[in-house]
Scaffold this motif. Structure first.
Motif, PDB file in Angstrom:
ATOM      1  N   GLY A 162     -37.149  29.595  18.468  1.00 48.94           N
ATOM      2  CA  GLY A 162     -36.363  30.798  18.282  1.00 48.94           C
ATOM      3  C   GLY A 162     -36.752  31.528  17.018  1.00 48.94           C
ATOM      4  N   THR A 163     -35.981  32.549  16.708  1.00 49.14           N
ATOM      5  CA  THR A 163     -36.217  33.362  15.518  1.00 49.14           C
ATOM      6  C   THR A 163     -35.170  33.032  14.468  1.00 49.14           C
ATOM      7  N   LEU A 164     -35.625  32.841  13.239  1.00 50.64           N
ATOM      8  CA  LEU A 164     -34.744  32.551  12.113  1.00 50.64           C
ATOM      9  C   LEU A 164     -34.688  33.763  11.194  1.00 50.64           C
ATOM     10  N   ARG A 165     -33.504  34.282  11.013  1.00 49.67           N
ATOM     11  CA  ARG A 165     -33.264  35.350  10.042  1.00 49.67           C
ATOM     12  C   ARG A 165     -32.082  34.931   9.187  1.00 49.67           C
ATOM     13  N   GLY A 166     -32.353  34.570   7.944  1.00 45.57           N
ATOM     14  CA  GLY A 166     -31.279  34.061   7.105  1.00 45.57           C
ATOM     15  C   GLY A 166     -30.723  32.792   7.722  1.00 45.57           C
ATOM     16  N   THR A 167     -29.434  32.801   7.986  1.00 45.76           N
ATOM     17  CA  THR A 167     -28.811  31.623   8.587  1.00 45.76           C
ATOM     18  C   THR A 167     -28.581  31.790  10.087  1.00 45.76           C
ATOM     19  N   GLU A 168     -29.160  32.844  10.679  1.00 41.55           N
ATOM     20  CA  GLU A 168     -28.986  33.094  12.109  1.00 41.55           C
ATOM     21  C   GLU A 168     -30.207  32.604  12.869  1.00 41.55           C
ATOM     22  N   PHE A 169     -29.960  31.804  13.892  1.00 44.96           N
ATOM     23  CA  PHE A 169     -31.032  31.311  14.762  1.00 44.96           C
ATOM     24  C   PHE A 169     -30.824  31.897  16.148  1.00 44.96           C
ATOM     25  N   GLU A 170     -31.800  32.687  16.611  1.00 42.56           N
ATOM     26  CA  GLU A 170     -31.744  33.297  17.940  1.00 42.56           C
ATOM     27  C   GLU A 170     -32.713  32.553  18.855  1.00 42.56           C
ATOM     28  N   PRO A 171     -32.223  31.805  19.835  1.00 46.66           N
ATOM     29  CA  PRO A 171     -33.107  30.973  20.672  1.00 46.66           C
ATOM     30  C   PRO A 171     -34.064  31.810  21.516  1.00 46.66           C
ATOM     31  N   SER A 172     -35.238  31.227  21.751  1.00 46.49           N
ATOM     32  CA  SER A 172     -36.236  31.783  22.665  1.00 46.49           C
ATOM     33  C   SER A 172     -36.592  30.710  23.675  1.00 46.49           C
ATOM     34  N   ALA A 173     -37.443  31.062  24.633  1.00 53.57           N
ATOM     35  CA  ALA A 173     -37.956  30.047  25.553  1.00 53.57           C
ATOM     36  C   ALA A 173     -38.695  28.986  24.749  1.00 53.57           C
ATOM     37  N   SER A 174     -38.489  27.725  25.096  1.00 52.92           N
ATOM     38  CA  SER A 174     -39.051  26.606  24.338  1.00 52.92           C
ATOM     39  C   SER A 174     -40.015  25.814  25.202  1.00 52.92           C
ATOM     40  N   PRO A 175     -41.037  25.215  24.593  1.00 51.00           N
ATOM     41  CA  PRO A 175     -41.965  24.393  25.362  1.00 51.00           C
ATOM     42  C   PRO A 175     -41.238  23.226  26.031  1.00 51.00           C
ATOM     43  N   ASP A 176     -41.553  23.002  27.295  1.00 51.40           N
ATOM     44  CA  ASP A 176     -41.005  21.855  28.002  1.00 51.40           C
ATOM     45  C   ASP A 176     -41.796  20.612  27.595  1.00 51.40           C
ATOM     46  N   VAL A 177     -41.090  19.604  27.139  1.00 53.37           N
ATOM     47  CA  VAL A 177     -41.740  18.380  26.668  1.00 53.37           C
ATOM     48  C   VAL A 177     -41.171  17.197  27.413  1.00 53.37           C
ATOM     49  N   ASP A 178     -42.031  16.422  28.009  1.00 55.22           N
ATOM     50  CA  ASP A 178     -41.643  15.177  28.664  1.00 55.22           C
ATOM     51  C   ASP A 178     -42.185  14.035  27.823  1.00 55.22           C
ATOM     52  N   GLY A 179     -41.382  13.528  26.920  1.00 52.41           N
ATOM     53  CA  GLY A 179     -41.843  12.491  26.009  1.00 52.41           C
ATOM     54  C   GLY A 179     -41.451  12.830  24.591  1.00 52.41           C
ATOM     55  N   ILE A 180     -42.423  12.776  23.688  1.00 52.55           N
ATOM     56  CA  ILE A 180     -42.147  12.952  22.260  1.00 52.55           C
ATOM     57  C   ILE A 180     -43.070  14.020  21.699  1.00 52.55           C
ATOM     58  N   ALA A 181     -42.497  14.991  20.997  1.00 52.01           N
ATOM     59  CA  ALA A 181     -43.248  16.049  20.337  1.00 52.01           C
ATOM     60  C   ALA A 181     -42.967  15.984  18.843  1.00 52.01           C
ATOM     61  N   SER A 182     -44.014  16.137  18.039  1.00 52.83           N
ATOM     62  CA  SER A 182     -43.869  16.075  16.586  1.00 52.83           C
ATOM     63  C   SER A 182     -44.979  16.907  15.953  1.00 52.83           C
ATOM     64  N   GLU A 183     -44.937  17.051  14.638  1.00 49.00           N
ATOM     65  CA  GLU A 183     -45.993  17.708  13.860  1.00 49.00           C
ATOM     66  C   GLU A 183     -46.268  19.135  14.370  1.00 49.00           C
ATOM     67  N   PHE A 184     -45.217  19.928  14.541  1.00 55.15           N
ATOM     68  CA  PHE A 184     -45.380  21.301  14.998  1.00 55.15           C
ATOM     69  C   PHE A 184     -46.093  22.135  13.938  1.00 55.15           C
ATOM     70  N   VAL A 185     -46.972  23.030  14.387  1.00 53.27           N
ATOM     71  CA  VAL A 185     -47.664  23.932  13.469  1.00 53.27           C
ATOM     72  C   VAL A 185     -47.980  25.223  14.217  1.00 53.27           C
ATOM     73  N   PHE A 186     -47.782  26.357  13.536  1.00 52.20           N
ATOM     74  CA  PHE A 186     -48.059  27.654  14.143  1.00 52.20           C
ATOM     75  C   PHE A 186     -49.522  28.045  13.951  1.00 52.20           C
ATOM     76  N   GLY A 187     -50.058  28.759  14.958  1.00 52.98           N
ATOM     77  CA  GLY A 187     -51.372  29.360  14.848  1.00 52.98           C
ATOM     78  C   GLY A 187     -51.281  30.732  14.220  1.00 52.98           C
ATOM     79  N   PRO A 188     -52.415  31.452  14.141  1.00 53.98           N
ATOM     80  CA  PRO A 188     -52.419  32.784  13.532  1.00 53.98           C
ATOM     81  C   PRO A 188     -51.402  33.713  14.176  1.00 53.98           C
ATOM     82  N   ASP A 189     -50.673  34.430  13.329  1.00 53.43           N
ATOM     83  CA  ASP A 189     -49.657  35.392  13.752  1.00 53.43           C
ATOM     84  C   ASP A 189     -48.531  34.756  14.556  1.00 53.43           C
ATOM     85  N   ALA A 190     -48.430  33.442  14.509  1.00 56.46           N
ATOM     86  CA  ALA A 190     -47.376  32.693  15.199  1.00 56.46           C
ATOM     87  C   ALA A 190     -47.346  32.996  16.691  1.00 56.46           C
TER      88      ALA A 190
END
Length: 618
Positions: free
Chosen positions: A292-320
């Motif tokens: 989602g989008t974070l602005r101050g203390t407001e979190f606006e959810p977006s579509a999220s990756p579907d994960v079957d198992g365990i996801a960790s070590e998230f990192v954004f690419g260029p321009d997110a």
């Protein structure tokens, strides 16, 4: 060995050659860098698109432990130790020329990677260069743009002693966020002004954790914290007032103990320019990803990756525009997946083969819980091999994780699949003291409550007694590091339960362990176990060596001579003491390894020896 012939058996080398891929990081041009042990030890590799052939970038025999891409340049910094001694040195790699430049040359010191500054011309890290028991903060210039502008490490802050971590640079590169763990659930968070040298503490003295720190560029600092709660959530510090507000993922004041549906947030990535964030909740060991989008203390959810198992070590690419993360599941080896922002489907950028072992032969666990003396329920993962039944009962490996503030999760374990293929069932309990279920549960084994967690292991065997497909006369105690202590404690406190035991780098005597462990670790470990000054007699009384005369089952002990965490003397003394009891004991010590066996050649030797030991005694 398996009593059935319905499934072929495969040698351990086949399983250990299944690659482990993790630690994703993007360059400004969108190249994905990651660590892979395809060559036998973890090295830096790269790929620039899904399905493209990966390229190995570092040619070393020693393991690479960390990789971090520059935010502005096609380059990266990596850390590498020698003989698995954990005393990492840092190196700069220019992707245009392939040139590697050593940044540090202090082989007796540990350099703990910290962060790049936003302009990409400096790095910050912590190191114990002046005093083995004290980490200080260093800033160092690197050769940005392919130039030769490398500088010497400059100490910008002297630590108070023990661990100190550099988390991130501020948006203008003029300050650093630092964390100092006093114990696993008590972390001091502070800001270091690089111009004045002043340090301001943000944490308020309440025992709490702070991790995954990100400045928002608008006077705030995001973090994952359990301050004011039992479970961890995403929070934001207002840097002017110092106040912390909950942002997302929190469960209020609810307990996270097993049996509830209150869960820890365990990972967070944030892109300051786009205001985009992604985090994961640890729901009974499995990941639930939220974007989602974070602005101050407001979190606006977006579509999220579907994960079957365990996801960790998230990192954004260029321009997110996309996010990468490490992914694994019980039957899927570790790899790096990439999802476009706003898309639910993630693509595997680092597909891993299984060396001819059919993926459909991998077994998935069942999540179970069993009761304890205090009414608590202990969560565990229970996996049966093919063909197990009341007519063909099987032996069991009870695998206890290390830590102790760690959690066994349903990730892919090649050695676990190896034992399953050989006809062993595997039970993996998250005994009291484990993380992932809130800090109340994690504190249930502190100091004088230490042996309650050992009772949890004994109760796991009692649970096994009620399973018709289990041969209760063939149960193996098995564990690494703190889990090695649990093995030794289990076979001395409950000697009649075990047919054999396997101890990897375990603690045999808390007093000798605390005397000889790395100086920078001692205060942190004493906060969990008790101190030599105040709790010496108690620590001696609960040490397995104090009850070694109770050992009845054959014991296998593995250790690395370079281990800075649990010194090899722990293995030597328990092997000698058990032999004096006339009990069969095997010892395997690698002179070129430390707390973890990192060479595939050594790993094959290690698990072939363990398999032979279990064949003989179980």
């Amino acid at each position: 060995m398996s009593d059935t012939d319905s499934e072929p058996t495969y040698g351990v080398a086949r399983y250990l050659a299944v690659e482990h891929v993790d630690s994703p990081t993007f360059t400004p041009a969108g190249r994905l860098l990651f660590l892979s042990d395809a060559s036998g030890t973890p090295q830096v590799w790269t790929v620039d698109a899904a399905g493209a052939w990966p390229e190995r970038l570092t040619p070393h025999e020693e393991r690479v432990s960390t990789v971090a891409a520059s935010p502005t340049d096609e380059a990266f910094v990596f850390g590498m130790d020698s003989g698995s001694d954990e005393r990492d040195q840092l190196f700069h790699h220019d992707l245009r020329t392939g040139a590697e430049t050593p940044l540090t040359d202090a082989p007796g010191s540990k350099h703990a990677w910290g962060a790049w500054d936003p302009d990409g011309d400096r790095i910050a890290y912590a190191a114990n260069r002046e005093d083995d028991g004290r980490f200080d903060v260093y800033v160092q210039r690197v050769g940005a743009g392919g130039g030769d502008g490398y500088g010497e490490p400059t100490k910008v802050h002297e630590g108070p002693g023990g661990w100190l971590n550099v988390a991130t640079f501020g948006p203008r590169g003029d300050r650093l966020a630092l964390t100092k763990p006093r114990s696993s659930y008590d972390v001091e968070l502070s800001l270091l002004d690089l111009e004045s040298g002043d340090r301001r503490t943000l944490s308020d003295g309440e025992a709490a954790t702070y991790s995954h720190l990100h400045f928002d560029g608008d006077g705030g600092l995001y973090c994952v914290t359990n301050r004011g709660a039992d479970t961890a959530h995403v929070g934001r510090f207002d840097l002017e007032s110092g106040e912390l507000e909950k942002v997302a993922g929190g469960d209020g004041n609810r307990s996270g103990e097993p049996g509830t549906d209150a869960w820890d947030v365990g990972a967070l990535a944030y892109d300051r320019d786009a205001g985009r964030a992604v985090f994961a909740r640890n729901e009974n060991g499995y990941s639930a990803v939220r974007a989602g989008t974070l602005r101050g203390t407001e979190f606006e959810p977006s579509a999220s990756p579907d994960v079957d198992g365990i996801a960790s070590e998230f990192v954004f690419g260029p321009d997110a525009e996309r996010v990468a993360f490490t992914h694994t599941a019980p039957t899927e080896p570790y790899g790096v997946a990439v999802a476009a922002w706003g898309e639910r489907e993630a693509t595997d950028w680092t597909p891993v083969g299984t060396n001819g072992v059919p993926p459909e032969s991998f077994r998935e666990p069942e999540t179970i819980r069993y009761g304890m003396f205090d009414g608590r329920e202990i969560p565990a993962y229970w996996t049966l091999p093919e063909g197990a039944s009341a007519e063909a009962p099987v032996p069991v490996v009870v695998d206890v994780h290390g830590g102790p503030e760690h959690q066994r999760r349903p990730w892919f374990h090649p050695t676990k699949q190896f034992f399953l293929n050989r006809g062993y069932a595997v039970l993996e309990p998250n005994v009291r003291g484990s993380s992932g279920y809130g800090r109340t549960y994690a504190s249930l084994d502190d100091v004088e409550k230490r042996m309650d967690s050992v009772a949890d292991v004994a109760a796991a065997v009692e649970w096994l007694d009620g399973r018709p497909e289990v041969d209760s006369d063939r149960v193996v105690a098995y564990g690494r590091s703190y889990g090695g202590f649990m093995v030794l404690a289990a076979i001395t406190e409950y000697p009649d339960l075990w047919a054999a035991a396997v101890d990897f780098v375990g603690i045999a005597d808390f007093t000798t362990f605390l005397k000889n462990t790395g100086e920078w670790r001692r205060s942190h470990r004493e906060a969990e176990y008790g101190s030599l000054e105040d709790d010496y007699e108690f620590l001696k009384s609960i040490s397995p060596l104090s009850r070694v005369e109770n050992v009845r089952c054959p014991l296998f002990v593995q250790h690395g001579a370079n281990d800075p965490r649990v010194p090899v003397g722990e293995a030597e003394q328990v092997v000698e003491a058990v032999r004096e009891q006339g009990v069969p004991v095997e010892k395997l010590i690698f002179e070129d390894e430390g707390h973890h066996t990192t060479s595939r050649e050594n790993l094959v030797e290690e698990f072939e020896a363990i398999a032979g030991f279990l064949d003989e005694h179980v």
